[in-house]
Design an enzyme around this catalytic site. Structure first.
Site, mmCIF file in Angstrom:
data_model
loop_
_atom_site.group_PDB
_atom_site.id
_atom_site.type_symbol
_atom_site.label_atom_id
_atom_site.label_comp_id
_atom_site.label_asym_id
_atom_site.label_seq_id
_atom_site.Cartn_x
_atom_site.Cartn_y
_atom_site.Cartn_z
ATOM 1 C CG HIS A 370 66.620 4.008 -45.653
ATOM 2 N ND1 HIS A 370 66.329 5.073 -44.829
ATOM 3 C CD2 HIS A 370 67.149 3.060 -44.860
ATOM 4 C CE1 HIS A 370 66.686 4.791 -43.597
ATOM 5 N NE2 HIS A 370 67.186 3.563 -43.579
ATOM 6 C CE LYS A 561 65.817 18.086 -52.728
ATOM 7 N NZ LYS A 561 65.216 17.421 -51.588
ATOM 8 N NE ARG A 562 74.982 12.171 -53.675
ATOM 9 C CZ ARG A 562 75.742 11.127 -53.365
ATOM 10 N NH1 ARG A 562 76.040 10.881 -52.096
ATOM 11 N NH2 ARG A 562 76.228 10.332 -54.288
ATOM 12 C CE LYS A 567 67.963 12.756 -53.943
ATOM 13 N NZ LYS A 567 67.235 12.736 -52.657
ATOM 14 C CB THR A 667 65.641 14.023 -43.564
ATOM 15 O OG1 THR A 667 66.807 13.826 -44.377
ATOM 16 C CG2 THR A 667 65.093 12.676 -43.133
ATOM 17 C CE LYS A 671 68.220 17.065 -41.935
ATOM 18 N NZ LYS A 671 69.233 16.427 -42.797
HETATM 19 C C1 GL9 Z 1 67.221 7.685 -48.625
HETATM 20 C C2 GL9 Z 1 65.960 8.208 -49.304
HETATM 21 O O1 GL9 Z 1 66.218 8.440 -50.656
HETATM 22 C C3 GL9 Z 1 65.399 9.471 -48.640
HETATM 23 O O2 GL9 Z 1 64.166 9.806 -49.213
HETATM 24 C C4 GL9 Z 1 65.216 9.218 -47.147
HETATM 25 O O3 GL9 Z 1 64.789 10.395 -46.499
HETATM 26 C C5 GL9 Z 1 66.538 8.766 -46.537
HETATM 27 C C6 GL9 Z 1 66.405 8.420 -45.068
HETATM 28 O O4 GL9 Z 1 65.392 7.507 -44.863
HETATM 29 O O5 GL9 Z 1 67.033 7.586 -47.207
HETATM 30 N N1 GL9 Z 1 67.617 6.415 -49.151
HETATM 31 C C7 GL9 Z 1 68.831 6.471 -49.747
HETATM 32 O O6 GL9 Z 1 69.455 5.551 -50.281
HETATM 33 N N2 GL9 Z 1 69.303 7.718 -49.646
HETATM 34 C C8 GL9 Z 1 68.413 8.499 -48.968
HETATM 35 O O7 GL9 Z 1 68.585 9.668 -48.714
HETATM 36 N N3 GL9 Z 1 70.441 8.144 -50.222
HETATM 37 C C9 GL9 Z 1 71.482 8.684 -49.556
HETATM 38 O O8 GL9 Z 1 71.589 8.616 -48.345
HETATM 39 C C10 GL9 Z 1 72.485 9.362 -50.397
#
Ligand code: GL9
Length: 833
Positions: A370, A561-562, A567, A667, A671
């Protein structure tokens, strides 16, 4: 309880009715008999629990039917192993997926209870940090909806993601005691309890067949106890199970100290073993490296694998056929120790020879990556692993040895290559690279968007991709339209239904039929009316949470988002400052509300500083009479699933502005676009695929590409060199630096300005001019309401590719090799009002 394949005829089920009188009766019964309250004295929360109990009876009934059918039909099962599930509230989602949302509202109304009033009392199940955990929740929902025999496994954290309060502009973390009032959605299964061992030592036995088997002895045992959360597919189809493990002290925890008469010590020790499942680590995209985290990972992996092996045995399948009957997906590297645990069970418990055990393991597992961020890659010191999981460390050494032998044979003499591929990193004080273990132990490894997968193959896993090119595949993320469209945006849902019927809910490809309505004036007008109502709903919530009044009749521009440097919330904040200065200078600027929401990891100081600066800038902007309602800046506190369902449908502009090459997929971008927000974004993650789907004319793309970013980095240009690329940029950064927006945090603002000018590895200033242009372009289009609505409707109609159902089908067909096993819906007569 066994996984019997032969239903006993005496155990026939007679389903509960789902009409209003039946539900009314069940709710009233549950209130008295389960909650234990006199209806005359019941509080709103008592009613919430009563209705939840009434609904769970109906869900579990369907779960029993589903399980029986899986057992009878001899299906291959999918096991999804994830440290995180970001589920949100369950009542409304369950009601909708069970197809009894309206009728239950009616039943409650008959009882004098307002559904909305009680529903908002439910705590979010926030057992995840962000996108990764939410993806896991969407995947479970989709597996149930499409009838795949999917099982989720994870941890029942006592405390989920912290609650974010904003105090004096800053984030303050409060514990998320989500189980405080009990949880009607879970079924405790004390009979499903497995021992999990830590520490101790390994005793080797040389067997007559020449193999060595090992006994892992002594150490400490903790019990993992199951809690089951049935997960309903949309419209009363299959119900799957999410099994979350809680740590309990072993039954004999007390003996030693009780015998010595030290009662207090015995009980204190018990508490300590139960800390394993106490709290979710609130980190995102950073490795944690704490012993407790390693224990959490092994704890849930070991319990899950023991349970999977147990089910296989109860179904009377031979152990050799494990990978024919099951597929296990590793959600990121967090559960990667499962590869070694599976080997341990096959070797030590089932006495399978190494080579055969290894073939089974590789066929069983697959791994989703991820993130490319190096700091997110988990590695554990060898010394720690040897102490906590001595048997696994031995297994990992052997896996590594066999693997390196294989590549040595195929690529003779490439010593540097072997060193890079090794599971053991010898350069940073000997560490175990969990991502390498996951790649080597899996038959498929996937990235989560096309760009991400291609970068994975070029960078992080370039060496592995040379060894096994066919192992790496892409599965672009998706989101469930049930939660993110139907539930979150009933107005839009009704509009779509009125134009193309309601089949699109199961098959999002049919949304394409909605595209022609983008050029229909009446549809555009109806869409704007829906948006306006959604904005009013959000404005009311913003007022309640922050005290700030915002207009519903302006552009809503959201970045939710976080909080993370990559970001680039600071890029958006600079744009707020630009607008502020231009309004002050008497320019005519399109009125807008800019809304930020998101949590910062508690140990990530820069992210917390960014929150403070956003709040301080917002405070100045929102109280400056010169703004005259043309600009409001909101930091929406405690962003969670339930607030996302209110914010997303109200958005006009979706900020997806990460530095290209850093957001694996995203994601939230999906949405928002599905709800008719236009994206302003970089060519990063799934934004690229969104652009291809909606058309370049219906999205605002700007900034450096991932390739340009790497080239730019190589050039080493200082960030401050970009100050004159935009006429205002210098004065904006200087205003920050000089504390114009500061409210006691002057030093903080100066530090953020310094960071932007001297340090920022994510190129905020380098991308600013392009970003500001893209914003201006968005503003121009927004002023043409018809053109904007047309583009927004085309976004809605063209987002079908991003349904999680497509994602899950790709996993099922290309990775898991499993087929759906849909349970026929119960006879419809019993469910009509
Ligand atoms: C994350 C990626 O940063 C995102 O870009 C991705 O959409 C999602 C789902 O595949 O996974 N990987 C990761 O560690 N996070 C993501 O969101 N962080 C959190 O879940 C906080």
């Amino acid at each position: 309880m066994t996984e019997s394949t032969q239903p006993n005829p005496r155990h026939r089920l007679s389903p509960l009715t789902c009409d209003a009188p039946g539900l009314r009766q069940s709710i009233r019964d549950a209130l008295v008999r389960v909650v234990g309250k006199d209806p005359d004295l019941a509080t709103p929360r008592d009613w919430l629990h009563a209705v939840s109990f009434a609904i769970r009876e109906r869900i579990i009934e369907r779960r029993v039917v589903t399980r029986r059918q899986f057992a009878e039909e001899d299906v291959k099962r999918v096991y999804y192993l994830s440290m995180e599930y970001l589920i949100g509230r369950m009542l409304e989602a369950n009601l909708r997926n069970m197809g009894i949302f309206e009728v239950t509202q009616q039943a409650l109304q008959d009882l004098g209870v307002d559904f909305r009033e009680i529903a908002r009392l439910e705590e979010d199940a926030a057992l995840g940090n962000g996108g990764l955990g939410r993806l896991a929740a969407c995947i479970l929902e989709s597996m149930a909806t499409q009838g795949y025999p999917g099982y989720g496994y994870g941890i029942r954290y006592e405390y989920g993601m912290f609650q974010q309060h904003i105090e004096h502009f800053r984030q303050v973390e409060h514990p998320d005691n989500w189980l405080r009032y009990g949880n009607p959605w879970e079924f405790p299964r004390p009979e499903k309890t497995f021992p999990v061992r830590f520490y101790g030592y390994v005793v080797e036995h040389h067997r007559p067949d020449g193999e060595t088997s090992c006994n892992w002895e002594n150490g400490e045992e903790v019990l993992a106890m199951a809690y089951d959360y049935p997960t309903a597919g949309y419209e009363r189809r299959n119900v799957n199970n999410l099994r979350l493990w809680a740590a309990k002290a072993t039954r004999d925890f007390d003996l030693r100290y009780f015998n010595e008469g030290d009662y207090i010590r015995a009980v204190a020790d018990k508490n300590e073993s139960e800390t394993i499942s106490m709290v979710l680590y609130p980190n995102d995209a950073t490795a944690i490296g704490k012993e407790l985290r390693l224990k959490q990972e092994y704890f849930f992996v070991s319990a899950s694998l023991q349970d999977i092996f147990d089910r296989h045995r109860q179904l009377e399948y031979p152990i050799e056929e494990l990978a024919d009957k099951a597929a296990i997906q590793l959600n990121d590297t967090h559960p990667a120790i499962a590869v070694a645990e599976c080997m341990r069970l096959l070797l030590d418990e089932h006495r399978i020879p190494w080579d055969q055990a290894w073939t089974i393991t590789q066929n069983l597992f697959s791994y989703t990556n991820h993130t490319l961020m190096p700091e997110a890659l988990e590695t554990w010191p060898v010394a720690l692993m040897e102490r906590v999981l001595p048997r696994h460390m031995g297994i990992i050494y052997r896996i590594n040895h066999e693997f390196i032998e294989e590549v040595r044979h195929r690529f003779p003499g490439e010593h540097e290559f072997f060193r890079r591929l090794s599971i053991i990193d010898e350069e940073h004080g000997r560490r175990v690279r969990m991502a390498h273990l996951a790649v080597i132990g899996s038959h498929r490894v996937n990235g989560v968007a096309a760009l991400h997968t291609s970068l994975l193959k070029q960078t992080l896993f370039a060496d592995f991709s040379r060894v096994w090119p066919e192992r790496f595949v892409n599965v672009t993320n998706g989101v469930t339209p049930r939660l993110w469209m139907i539930q979150a945006n009933p107005g839009l849902t009704e509009l779509i239904d009125s134009r193309i019927g309601s089949d699109w809910k199961f098959d999002l490809d049919r949304l394409k039929q909605f595209a022609p309505y983008a050029s229909d004036e009446a549809t555009r007008e109806a869409f704007r009316a829906v948006k306006l109502r959604n904005k009013e709903r959000l404005a009311a919530l913003v007022h309640k949470r922050t005290g700030l009044a915002i207009r519903p009749d302006v552009m809503y521009d959201v970045q939710i988002k976080r909080i993370h440097e990559y970001k680039r919330q600071l890029l958006k904040l600079l744009h707020v400052i630009e607008l502020y200065q231009r309004i002050r200078d008497g320019e005519d600027v399109l009125p807008r509300v800019v809304l930020f929401a998101g949590k910062a990891a508690p140990g990530y100081q820069r992210a917390k500083d960014i929150i403070a600066v956003i709040n301080e800038v917002a405070d100045i902007v929102n109280h400056d009479p010169a703004m005259g309602d043309r600009l409001k800046c909101v930091f929406f506190p405690n962003y969670e699933v339930s607030s996302a369902t209110i914010i997303i449908p109200a958005a006009d502009l979706s900020e997806q502005i990460s530095t290209a090459g850093f957001e694996a997929s995203g994601t939230g971008n999906m949405k928002l676009a599905m709800n008719g927000a236009l994206t302003i974004g970089t060519l990063d993650g799934a934004n690229i695929e969104i652009r291809d789907a909606v058309g370049t004319e219906n999205i605002f793309i700007f900034g450096m590409t991932a390739d340009r970013v790497s080239a730019h980095r190589a050039q080493g240009i200082p960030p401050g060199a970009h100050l004159d690329s935009h006429p205002r940029l210098r004065s904006m950064v200087e205003a920050l630096r000089d504390g114009f927006f500061s409210n006691g945090g002057r030093h903080l603002h100066a530090e953020i300005a310094r960071y932007l000018l001297e340090e920022d590895p994510f190129f905020v200033l380098a991308d600013y001019a392009a970003y500001s242009d893209a914003c201006a372009q968005a503003d121009r289009l927004y002023q043409d309401a018809e053109a904007w609505s047309e583009a927004a409707l085309l976004n809605v109609a063209r987002m079908s590719h991003f349904s999680i159902d497509r994602t899950v089908r790709e996993y099922a067909e290309n990775i898991w090799n499993v087929l759906p096993e849909p349970v026929p819906p119960p006879c419809p007569e019993s469910n009509k009002n």
